[in-house]
Scaffold this motif. Structure first.
Motif, PDB file in Angstrom:
ATOM      1  N   ASN A  66       0.858  -1.199   0.000  1.00 58.61           N
ATOM      2  CA  ASN A  66       0.000   0.000   0.000  1.00 58.61           C
ATOM      3  C   ASN A  66       0.889   1.243   0.000  1.00 58.61           C
ATOM      4  O   ASN A  66       2.114   1.138   0.136  1.00 58.61           O
ATOM      5  CB  ASN A  66      -0.970   0.003   1.200  1.00 58.61           C
ATOM      6  CG  ASN A  66      -0.258  -0.128   2.532  1.00 58.61           C
ATOM      7  OD1 ASN A  66       0.516   0.744   2.916  1.00 58.61           O
ATOM      8  ND2 ASN A  66      -0.484  -1.242   3.222  1.00 58.61           N
ATOM      9  N   CYS A  67       0.285   2.389  -0.146  1.00 60.05           N
ATOM     10  CA  CYS A  67       1.054   3.636  -0.227  1.00 60.05           C
ATOM     11  C   CYS A  67       1.700   3.990   1.107  1.00 60.05           C
ATOM     12  O   CYS A  67       2.792   4.554   1.148  1.00 60.05           O
ATOM     13  CB  CYS A  67       0.150   4.772  -0.691  1.00 60.05           C
ATOM     14  SG  CYS A  67       0.987   6.364  -0.878  1.00 60.05           S
ATOM     15  N   THR A  68       1.028   3.669   2.197  1.00 58.72           N
ATOM     16  CA  THR A  68       1.600   3.958   3.517  1.00 58.72           C
ATOM     17  C   THR A  68       2.914   3.202   3.692  1.00 58.72           C
ATOM     18  O   THR A  68       3.896   3.748   4.212  1.00 58.72           O
ATOM     19  CB  THR A  68       0.593   3.579   4.625  1.00 58.72           C
ATOM     20  OG1 THR A  68      -0.694   4.087   4.269  1.00 58.72           O
ATOM     21  CG2 THR A  68       1.001   4.146   5.959  1.00 58.72           C
ATOM     22  N   THR A  92      -4.014  16.187   4.331  1.00 57.69           N
ATOM     23  CA  THR A  92      -3.781  14.877   3.709  1.00 57.69           C
ATOM     24  C   THR A  92      -4.483  13.789   4.505  1.00 57.69           C
ATOM     25  O   THR A  92      -4.856  13.988   5.670  1.00 57.69           O
ATOM     26  CB  THR A  92      -2.272  14.566   3.649  1.00 57.69           C
ATOM     27  OG1 THR A  92      -2.070  13.302   3.007  1.00 57.69           O
ATOM     28  CG2 THR A  92      -1.637  14.485   5.039  1.00 57.69           C
ATOM     29  N   PHE A  93      -4.611  12.624   3.903  1.00 58.61           N
ATOM     30  CA  PHE A  93      -5.037  11.466   4.676  1.00 58.61           C
ATOM     31  C   PHE A  93      -3.909  11.165   5.673  1.00 58.61           C
ATOM     32  O   PHE A  93      -2.737  11.192   5.301  1.00 58.61           O
ATOM     33  CB  PHE A  93      -5.290  10.266   3.747  1.00 58.61           C
ATOM     34  CG  PHE A  93      -5.906   9.120   4.478  1.00 58.61           C
ATOM     35  CD1 PHE A  93      -7.260   9.111   4.761  1.00 58.61           C
ATOM     36  CD2 PHE A  93      -5.114   8.076   4.939  1.00 58.61           C
ATOM     37  CE1 PHE A  93      -7.820   8.071   5.478  1.00 58.61           C
ATOM     38  CE2 PHE A  93      -5.673   7.037   5.659  1.00 58.61           C
ATOM     39  CZ  PHE A  93      -7.031   7.031   5.922  1.00 58.61           C
ATOM     40  N   ALA A  95      -2.258   8.889   6.694  1.00 64.17           N
ATOM     41  CA  ALA A  95      -1.198   7.930   6.359  1.00 64.17           C
ATOM     42  C   ALA A  95       0.158   8.621   6.244  1.00 64.17           C
ATOM     43  O   ALA A  95       1.189   8.058   6.623  1.00 64.17           O
ATOM     44  CB  ALA A  95      -1.526   7.248   5.030  1.00 64.17           C
ATOM     45  N   THR A  96       0.162   9.844   5.740  1.00 66.10           N
ATOM     46  CA  THR A  96       1.416  10.570   5.515  1.00 66.10           C
ATOM     47  C   THR A  96       2.130  10.821   6.847  1.00 66.10           C
ATOM     48  O   THR A  96       3.312  10.514   6.998  1.00 66.10           O
ATOM     49  CB  THR A  96       1.142  11.898   4.774  1.00 66.10           C
ATOM     50  OG1 THR A  96       0.044  11.723   3.872  1.00 66.10           O
ATOM     51  CG2 THR A  96       2.352  12.347   3.988  1.00 66.10           C
ATOM     52  N   VAL A 138       2.251  16.472  -0.740  1.00 66.34           N
ATOM     53  CA  VAL A 138       1.083  15.639  -1.051  1.00 66.34           C
ATOM     54  C   VAL A 138       0.360  16.212  -2.267  1.00 66.34           C
ATOM     55  O   VAL A 138       0.095  17.416  -2.325  1.00 66.34           O
ATOM     56  CB  VAL A 138       0.121  15.575   0.158  1.00 66.34           C
ATOM     57  CG1 VAL A 138      -1.128  14.768  -0.185  1.00 66.34           C
ATOM     58  CG2 VAL A 138       0.818  14.982   1.379  1.00 66.34           C
ATOM     59  N   ASP A 164       3.962  12.239  -1.773  1.00 65.40           N
ATOM     60  CA  ASP A 164       2.824  11.368  -1.532  1.00 65.40           C
ATOM     61  C   ASP A 164       1.897  11.582  -2.733  1.00 65.40           C
ATOM     62  O   ASP A 164       1.075  12.498  -2.749  1.00 65.40           O
ATOM     63  CB  ASP A 164       2.144  11.728  -0.215  1.00 65.40           C
ATOM     64  CG  ASP A 164       0.919  10.855   0.065  1.00 65.40           C
ATOM     65  OD1 ASP A 164       0.390  10.254  -0.895  1.00 65.40           O
ATOM     66  OD2 ASP A 164       0.487  10.799   1.226  1.00 65.40           O
ATOM     67  N   ALA A 166      -0.278   9.463  -3.787  1.00 68.38           N
ATOM     68  CA  ALA A 166      -1.299   8.412  -3.626  1.00 68.38           C
ATOM     69  C   ALA A 166      -2.442   8.587  -4.621  1.00 68.38           C
ATOM     70  O   ALA A 166      -2.959   7.605  -5.155  1.00 68.38           O
ATOM     71  CB  ALA A 166      -1.839   8.428  -2.194  1.00 68.38           C
ATOM     72  N   CYS A 167      -2.825   9.850  -4.861  1.00 70.70           N
ATOM     73  CA  CYS A 167      -4.023  10.120  -5.665  1.00 70.70           C
ATOM     74  C   CYS A 167      -3.713  10.601  -7.075  1.00 70.70           C
ATOM     75  O   CYS A 167      -4.635  10.815  -7.860  1.00 70.70           O
ATOM     76  CB  CYS A 167      -4.856  11.198  -4.969  1.00 70.70           C
ATOM     77  SG  CYS A 167      -5.419  10.719  -3.341  1.00 70.70           S
ATOM     78  N   SER A 188      -0.786   5.059  -4.416  1.00 67.83           N
ATOM     79  CA  SER A 188      -1.738   4.132  -3.775  1.00 67.83           C
ATOM     80  C   SER A 188      -2.647   3.520  -4.828  1.00 67.83           C
ATOM     81  O   SER A 188      -3.072   4.201  -5.767  1.00 67.83           O
ATOM     82  CB  SER A 188      -2.607   4.870  -2.758  1.00 67.83           C
ATOM     83  OG  SER A 188      -3.613   3.996  -2.258  1.00 67.83           O
ATOM     84  N   GLN A 190      -5.399   1.773  -3.586  1.00 70.71           N
ATOM     85  CA  GLN A 190      -6.530   1.463  -2.718  1.00 70.71           C
ATOM     86  C   GLN A 190      -7.814   1.710  -3.523  1.00 70.71           C
ATOM     87  O   GLN A 190      -7.791   2.404  -4.545  1.00 70.71           O
ATOM     88  CB  GLN A 190      -6.410   2.357  -1.461  1.00 70.71           C
ATOM     89  CG  GLN A 190      -7.477   2.151  -0.404  1.00 70.71           C
ATOM     90  CD  GLN A 190      -8.618   3.120  -0.553  1.00 70.71           C
ATOM     91  OE1 GLN A 190      -8.540   4.073  -1.326  1.00 70.71           O
ATOM     92  NE2 GLN A 190      -9.687   2.877   0.172  1.00 70.71           N
ATOM     93  N   LYS A 193      -8.795   5.010  -5.359  1.00 72.37           N
ATOM     94  CA  LYS A 193      -7.803   5.730  -6.160  1.00 72.37           C
ATOM     95  C   LYS A 193      -8.057   5.509  -7.659  1.00 72.37           C
ATOM     96  O   LYS A 193      -8.961   4.765  -8.040  1.00 72.37           O
ATOM     97  CB  LYS A 193      -6.391   5.293  -5.760  1.00 72.37           C
ATOM     98  CG  LYS A 193      -6.130   5.338  -4.263  1.00 72.37           C
ATOM     99  CD  LYS A 193      -6.291   6.710  -3.627  1.00 72.37           C
ATOM    100  CE  LYS A 193      -5.788   6.657  -2.223  1.00 72.37           C
ATOM    101  NZ  LYS A 193      -6.150   7.425  -1.182  1.00 72.37           N
ATOM    102  N   GLY A 200      -3.049  -1.676  -2.464  1.00 73.40           N
ATOM    103  CA  GLY A 200      -1.792  -1.777  -3.198  1.00 73.40           C
ATOM    104  C   GLY A 200      -1.084  -0.445  -3.215  1.00 73.40           C
ATOM    105  O   GLY A 200      -1.675   0.599  -2.913  1.00 73.40           O
TER     106      GLY A 200
HETATM  107  C1  PLP Z   1      -5.057   6.987   0.112  1.00 73.43           C
HETATM  108  C2  PLP Z   1      -3.960   7.849   0.591  1.00 73.43           C
HETATM  109  C3  PLP Z   1      -2.876   7.334   1.309  1.00 73.43           C
HETATM  110  C4  PLP Z   1      -2.828   5.928   1.810  1.00 73.43           C
HETATM  111  O1  PLP Z   1      -2.750   4.991   0.784  1.00 73.43           O
HETATM  112  P1  PLP Z   1      -2.841   3.440   1.165  1.00 73.43           P
HETATM  113  O2  PLP Z   1      -2.516   2.773  -0.129  1.00 73.43           O
HETATM  114  O3  PLP Z   1      -4.237   3.203   1.618  1.00 73.43           O
HETATM  115  O4  PLP Z   1      -1.828   3.184   2.217  1.00 73.43           O
HETATM  116  C5  PLP Z   1      -1.832   8.179   1.617  1.00 73.43           C
HETATM  117  N1  PLP Z   1      -1.852   9.472   1.273  1.00 73.43           N
HETATM  118  C6  PLP Z   1      -2.878  10.010   0.597  1.00 73.43           C
HETATM  119  C7  PLP Z   1      -2.827  11.442   0.205  1.00 73.43           C
HETATM  120  C8  PLP Z   1      -3.978   9.222   0.251  1.00 73.43           C
HETATM  121  O5  PLP Z   1      -5.006   9.777  -0.390  1.00 73.43           O
END
Ligand code: PLP
Length: 387
Positions: A66-68, A92-93, A95-96, A138, A164, A166-167, A188, A190, A193, A200
């Motif tokens: 996953n992105c995390t 941000t989500f 996770a960052t 991000v 980051d 992710a998106c 990401s 997920q 996304k 993933g």
């Molecule tokens: C979705 C998201 C993540 C986390 O991604 P995962 O694959 O769920 O770990 C991290 N940062 C941002 C900005 C996200 O939108």
């Protein structure tokens, strides 16, 4: 191959986000079942990594769980740990920020631009101190951050810069793909996304040393099973360092190879939705539409409205749900999350956290659904302001 988009059911609720997965992805999964190699680090994963690197324009890509995990690995590659500070885009989500905490370092949150919601390089510059090891920018909702300014700042202060992303798979900045705009980019896959295998992620880089370190750290600190399998004699690998199990399964990689091939189709569909929303809602005075600076393009992972301060967001959300239109917040103001303890204020991020509203955005939305959403937004916003 055609796939029935579930959201197209007339009169049904319009989903906020929805994957576009169908017969091609299922066939790719069936091939993995037949091959017998379902765990990670197999030929399908390796093929996906090559294709992703090509799509993003980097030398290397590493598929991870996953992105995390990708963010965590990226920080470990730079040796981040206790005593270090990492400047993190606040909006941000979480996770960052979590990835920074995993290493024992301290996330120091930087405020964002009011219009793009991406990190303000001026705010980053003001937070650089003797313990600062690097910066995580991000690409909020799929819009790339200000990489020219961020790269210059990082270079000047000898800091690492991680994106980051992710998106933002498929977005661009100065014509260059998101993920390749900083020395390390993290994606990401997920479910909400732009492309997905349920869960993933991936790390992309041009740096040979970063790639080698990341490969070791994401798989227990041991050499890859694929390369061991190619050797005839029995080889016993050694565990050289404390790595993690952040591998992507072959099942996920197979789905993602198909999804990546379909990315242009998904991006075009999302762009059509965004353009239509912007067209229909342009005259709505109580709402600010997403702003895209002319030097970059959006992947439209989310479509986020900024409500005027007089508009009651809860009332809008309730009215939309009553019309079977899903919605949610934009994303989080990290510094307000209790897990990070006492932090300094990021007023712009806090304001966007209170006023942003994400409305349905995915590649399966039909023209009539987009119009239904836009009409519901207009009605809800006008009502929520009147009271
Ligand atoms: C979705 C998201 C993540 C986390 O991604 P995962 O694959 O769920 O770990 C991290 N940062 C941002 C900005 C996200 O939108």
């Amino acid at each position: 191959m055609g796939q029935p988009p579930p959201a197209a059911v007339a009169g049904g609720a319009i989903a906020l986000g929805q994957p576009t997965l169908g017969a091609e992805e299922l066939a790719a999964v069936a091939d993995v079942f037949t091959s017998g190699w379902v765990a990670g680090k197999g030929p399908v994963g390796e093929a996906f990594e090559g294709e992703l690197a090509t799509a993003v324009g980097t030398t290397h890509a590493l598929a991870v769980s996953n992105c995390t995990a990708a963010l965590h690995v990226a920080l470990l590659v730079h040796g981040v740990g206790q005593g270090d500070e990492v400047i993190v885009a606040d909006y941000t989500f979480p996770a960052t920020g979590h990835a920074v905490l995993y290493t024992g370092a301290k996330p120091v949150f930087a405020d964002v631009h009011a219009d793009t919601a991406t990190v303000d390089p001026g705010a980053v510059a003001a937070l650089i101190g003797p313990r600062t090891a690097g910066v995580i920018a991000v690409d909020v909702a799929g819009l790339p951050a200000d990489y020219e300014e961020l790269r210059a700042l990082a270079d000047r202060h000898k800091l690492f810069l991680i994106a980051d992303a992710a998106c933002s798979l498929g977005a661009t900045y100065w014509g260059r793909p998101a993920g390749s705009l900083s020395p390390i980019g993290c994606f990401s896959f997920q479910g909400r996304k732009v492309i997905t295998a349920g869960e993933g992620g991936a790390l992309v880089t041009d740096d040979e040393v970063v790639w080698a370190r990341a490969r070791s750290i994401h798989a227990f600190g041991v050499e890859s099973a694929l390369h061991r399998a190619a050797v005839a004699e029995l080889r016993v690998p050694r565990f050289i360092e404390l790595g993690y199990n952040y591998k992507m399964s072959e099942v996920a990689a197979a789905i993602l190879r198909v999804q990546l091939r379909r990315l242009p189709e998904f991006l075009a569909a999302r762009r059509r939705v965004a353009d239509r929303y912007s067209e229909i809602l342009a005259d709505l005075e109580l709402v600010t539409l997403p702003r895209i600076p002319s030097d970059r393009s959006h992947s439209w992972q989310s479509y986020i409205l900024t409500l005027a301060s007089g508009v009651n967001r809860d009332a809008v959300a309730t009215a939309l749900r009553a019309q079977s239109v899903e919605c949610t917040i934009g994303t989080y103001a990290s510094h307000l999350q209790p897990v990070y303890g006492d932090t300094h204020a990021c007023p712009v991020s806090a304001d966007l956290f209170a006023r942003h509203l994400a409305i349905p955005m995915h590649a399966n939305l039909t023209e009539s659904q987009v119009e239904r959403v836009a009409a519901a937004v207009r009605e809800a916003v006008e009502k929520a302001c009147a009271r």
